[in-house]
Write a protein that holds these residues in place. Structure first.
Motif, PDB file in Angstrom:
ATOM      1  N   UNK A   1       0.849  -1.191   0.000  1.00 60.87           N
ATOM      2  CA  UNK A   1       0.000   0.000   0.000  1.00 60.87           C
ATOM      3  C   UNK A   1       0.884   1.241   0.000  1.00 60.87           C
ATOM      4  N   UNK A   2       0.627   2.192  -0.900  1.00 59.91           N
ATOM      5  CA  UNK A   2       1.472   3.393  -0.949  1.00 59.91           C
ATOM      6  C   UNK A   2       1.272   4.267   0.273  1.00 59.91           C
ATOM      7  N   UNK A   3       2.299   5.041   0.619  1.00 61.64           N
ATOM      8  CA  UNK A   3       2.234   5.961   1.749  1.00 61.64           C
ATOM      9  C   UNK A   3       2.697   7.335   1.274  1.00 61.64           C
ATOM     10  N   UNK A   4       2.016   8.404   1.715  1.00 67.52           N
ATOM     11  CA  UNK A   4       2.388   9.754   1.256  1.00 67.52           C
ATOM     12  C   UNK A   4       3.857  10.088   1.470  1.00 67.52           C
ATOM     13  N   UNK A   5       4.433   9.671   2.611  1.00 64.79           N
ATOM     14  CA  UNK A   5       5.834   9.995   2.886  1.00 64.79           C
ATOM     15  C   UNK A   5       6.762   9.342   1.872  1.00 64.79           C
ATOM     16  N   UNK A   6       6.431   8.117   1.455  1.00 68.40           N
ATOM     17  CA  UNK A   6       7.296   7.424   0.501  1.00 68.40           C
ATOM     18  C   UNK A   6       7.090   7.946  -0.918  1.00 68.40           C
ATOM     19  N   UNK A   7       5.864   8.358  -1.237  1.00 68.47           N
ATOM     20  CA  UNK A   7       5.625   9.009  -2.538  1.00 68.47           C
ATOM     21  C   UNK A   7       6.426  10.306  -2.610  1.00 68.47           C
ATOM     22  N   UNK A   8       6.414  11.060  -1.511  1.00 68.31           N
ATOM     23  CA  UNK A   8       7.160  12.324  -1.444  1.00 68.31           C
ATOM     24  C   UNK A   8       8.661  12.060  -1.571  1.00 68.31           C
ATOM     25  N   UNK A   9       9.118  10.978  -0.945  1.00 69.00           N
ATOM     26  CA  UNK A   9      10.523  10.595  -1.061  1.00 69.00           C
ATOM     27  C   UNK A   9      10.880  10.348  -2.520  1.00 69.00           C
TER      28      UNK A   9
ATOM     29  N   UNK B   1      -5.523  15.321 -12.787  1.00 69.41           N
ATOM     30  CA  UNK B   1      -4.482  14.299 -12.896  1.00 69.41           C
ATOM     31  C   UNK B   1      -3.871  13.990 -11.532  1.00 69.41           C
ATOM     32  N   UNK B   2      -3.647  15.026 -10.719  1.00 67.49           N
ATOM     33  CA  UNK B   2      -3.061  14.841  -9.392  1.00 67.49           C
ATOM     34  C   UNK B   2      -4.007  14.078  -8.478  1.00 67.49           C
ATOM     35  N   UNK B   3      -5.261  14.511  -8.434  1.00 67.63           N
ATOM     36  CA  UNK B   3      -6.231  13.856  -7.555  1.00 67.63           C
ATOM     37  C   UNK B   3      -6.472  12.409  -7.976  1.00 67.63           C
ATOM     38  N   UNK B   4      -6.479  12.171  -9.272  1.00 71.11           N
ATOM     39  CA  UNK B   4      -6.703  10.812  -9.776  1.00 71.11           C
ATOM     40  C   UNK B   4      -5.566   9.879  -9.364  1.00 71.11           C
ATOM     41  N   UNK B   5      -4.327  10.359  -9.429  1.00 72.74           N
ATOM     42  CA  UNK B   5      -3.173   9.524  -9.066  1.00 72.74           C
ATOM     43  C   UNK B   5      -3.247   9.094  -7.609  1.00 72.74           C
TER      44      UNK B   5
ATOM     45  N   UNK C   1      14.473  10.327  -3.814  1.00 72.15           N
ATOM     46  CA  UNK C   1      14.962   9.389  -2.817  1.00 72.15           C
ATOM     47  C   UNK C   1      14.831   7.933  -3.242  1.00 72.15           C
ATOM     48  N   UNK C   2      15.419   7.046  -2.457  1.00 71.66           N
ATOM     49  CA  UNK C   2      15.438   5.612  -2.773  1.00 71.66           C
ATOM     50  C   UNK C   2      14.632   4.783  -1.774  1.00 71.66           C
ATOM     51  N   UNK C   3      14.097   5.433  -0.744  1.00 68.17           N
ATOM     52  CA  UNK C   3      13.401   4.680   0.308  1.00 68.17           C
ATOM     53  C   UNK C   3      11.901   4.628   0.017  1.00 68.17           C
ATOM     54  N   UNK C   4      11.565   3.949  -1.062  1.00 72.27           N
ATOM     55  CA  UNK C   4      10.176   3.805  -1.468  1.00 72.27           C
ATOM     56  C   UNK C   4      10.020   2.462  -2.161  1.00 72.27           C
ATOM     57  N   UNK C   5       8.786   2.085  -2.421  1.00 75.41           N
ATOM     58  CA  UNK C   5       8.479   0.777  -2.979  1.00 75.41           C
ATOM     59  C   UNK C   5       7.736   0.928  -4.306  1.00 75.41           C
ATOM     60  N   UNK C   6       7.597  -0.152  -5.072  1.00 77.62           N
ATOM     61  CA  UNK C   6       6.897  -0.057  -6.361  1.00 77.62           C
ATOM     62  C   UNK C   6       5.511   0.578  -6.261  1.00 77.62           C
ATOM     63  N   UNK C   7       4.783   0.302  -5.173  1.00 76.84           N
ATOM     64  CA  UNK C   7       3.446   0.887  -5.044  1.00 76.84           C
ATOM     65  C   UNK C   7       3.518   2.410  -4.896  1.00 76.84           C
ATOM     66  N   UNK C   8       4.569   2.893  -4.239  1.00 83.14           N
ATOM     67  CA  UNK C   8       4.752   4.339  -4.082  1.00 83.14           C
ATOM     68  C   UNK C   8       5.153   4.980  -5.408  1.00 83.14           C
ATOM     69  N   UNK C   9       6.064   4.305  -6.110  1.00 84.38           N
ATOM     70  CA  UNK C   9       6.511   4.817  -7.404  1.00 84.38           C
ATOM     71  C   UNK C   9       5.369   4.831  -8.412  1.00 84.38           C
ATOM     72  N   UNK C  10       4.465   3.849  -8.300  1.00 85.74           N
ATOM     73  CA  UNK C  10       3.324   3.798  -9.219  1.00 85.74           C
ATOM     74  C   UNK C  10       2.450   5.037  -9.072  1.00 85.74           C
ATOM     75  N   UNK C  11       2.281   5.508  -7.838  1.00 84.76           N
ATOM     76  CA  UNK C  11       1.515   6.740  -7.622  1.00 84.76           C
ATOM     77  C   UNK C  11       2.291   7.930  -8.171  1.00 84.76           C
ATOM     78  N   UNK C  12       3.581   8.012  -7.811  1.00 86.00           N
ATOM     79  CA  UNK C  12       4.388   9.130  -8.250  1.00 86.00           C
ATOM     80  C   UNK C  12       4.454   9.263  -9.761  1.00 86.00           C
ATOM     81  N   UNK C  13       4.540   8.136 -10.449  1.00 87.97           N
ATOM     82  CA  UNK C  13       4.665   8.170 -11.907  1.00 87.97           C
ATOM     83  C   UNK C  13       3.383   8.615 -12.588  1.00 87.97           C
TER      84      UNK C  13
END
Length: 261
Positions: free
Chosen positions: A14-22, A199-203, A27-39
């Motif tokens: 499950x993505x977390x706002x702190x890791x999406x922000x990272x 686009x932001x709210x949808x992500x 940053x490198x301290x995030x997971x695929x679920x976080x990167x999926x939101x960021x992308x």
């Protein structure tokens, strides 16, 4: 974030706002679920995250120069050097800093966070902003709430929908601060990027992360009863003290630094 005590187990599904922000900050301290939101976020999101971070640096440095030597940073996120304690202890080595966040991955960095100047302190609380009384109680073990404290709520309150009472939580936290303290707040907005709002709210919605970007008039109440320091409530790229803003840039954040009278 969880409504009760935050879990110490890292949920990599499950993505977390702190890791999406990272991820947005490179940053490198995030997971695929976080990167999926960021992308899925607009390309401008990365630049806006950096602009917001730069505001935090400027505001913290200025407050330390004003003699503030106690800081409570809630929603600190994953450390990105220089972090708040490094900035303020470079000005005031005796400064005491308490970080609070509910993402368990920050626990992994707690030791590094606490490696501040020996004259001061840098401590970490694993806690949820929606339990402000618990944060204040634990922070009181490190900070002296009889003297001014700078409370930082950086890129945090837009993750609290209206039904979670973000204004009431802020009033509870500010209400515990003595006169001469400060609130440092940045808040996500679509006012300067209306074309990117959907686009932001949808992500974030697809990542099941609540997001409530607010217009300027909705950010103003966070500072109710406080004295905004110049230049007032402005965008992240407009907040400067030692010099004028070097160049105008749009920003996805409103920011302000306000004194408790």
């Amino acid at each position: 974030m969880t409504a009760g005590m935050p879990s110490s187990r890292i949920d990599t599904g499950k993505p977390h706002p702190a890791r999406v922000y990272d991820w947005l900050l490179g940053g490198k301290d995030n997971y695929p679920v976080d990167r999926a939101v960021g992308e899925k976020l607009p390309a401008e999101a990365r630049a806006n995250a950096a602009r917001n971070r730069a505001f935090m640096h400027r505001a913290s440095h200025w407050l330390a120069q004003q003699g503030i030597d106690q800081f409570l940073d809630i929603g600190t996120g994953i450390p990105t050097s220089p972090n708040l304690h490094q900035i303020v202890q470079a000005v005031t080595p005796r400064a005491r800093v308490v970080y609070a966040d509910n993402d368990p991955i920050v626990l992994r960095h707690a030791e590094a966070l606490m490696a501040g100047r020996p004259e001061g302190a840098a401590e970490y609380i694993h806690a949820d902003v929606r339990r402000p009384a618990a944060i204040l109680e634990r922070a009181g073990e490190v900070l002296d709430f009889g003297r001014p404290v700078a409370l930082s709520l950086i890129a945090l309150m837009h993750f609290l929908p209206d039904d979670q009472d973000p204004y009431g939580i802020t009033r509870t936290l500010v209400g515990a601060l003595p006169a001469g303290s400060y609130l440092v707040l940045s808040h996500g907005t679509a006012d300067q990027h209306p074309e990117l709002r959907q686009e932001t709210e949808s992500a974030y919605r697809k990542g099941e992360i609540p997001l409530r970007m607010r217009a300027r008039g909705e950010v103003e109440p966070f500072f109710e009863g406080l004295d905004l320091a110049p230049p007032g409530l402005v965008t992240a790229t407009e907040w400067y003290q030692e010099q004028p803003a070097p160049v105008y840039e749009r920003s996805g954040f409103y920011v302000g630094v306000a004194r408790v009278p």
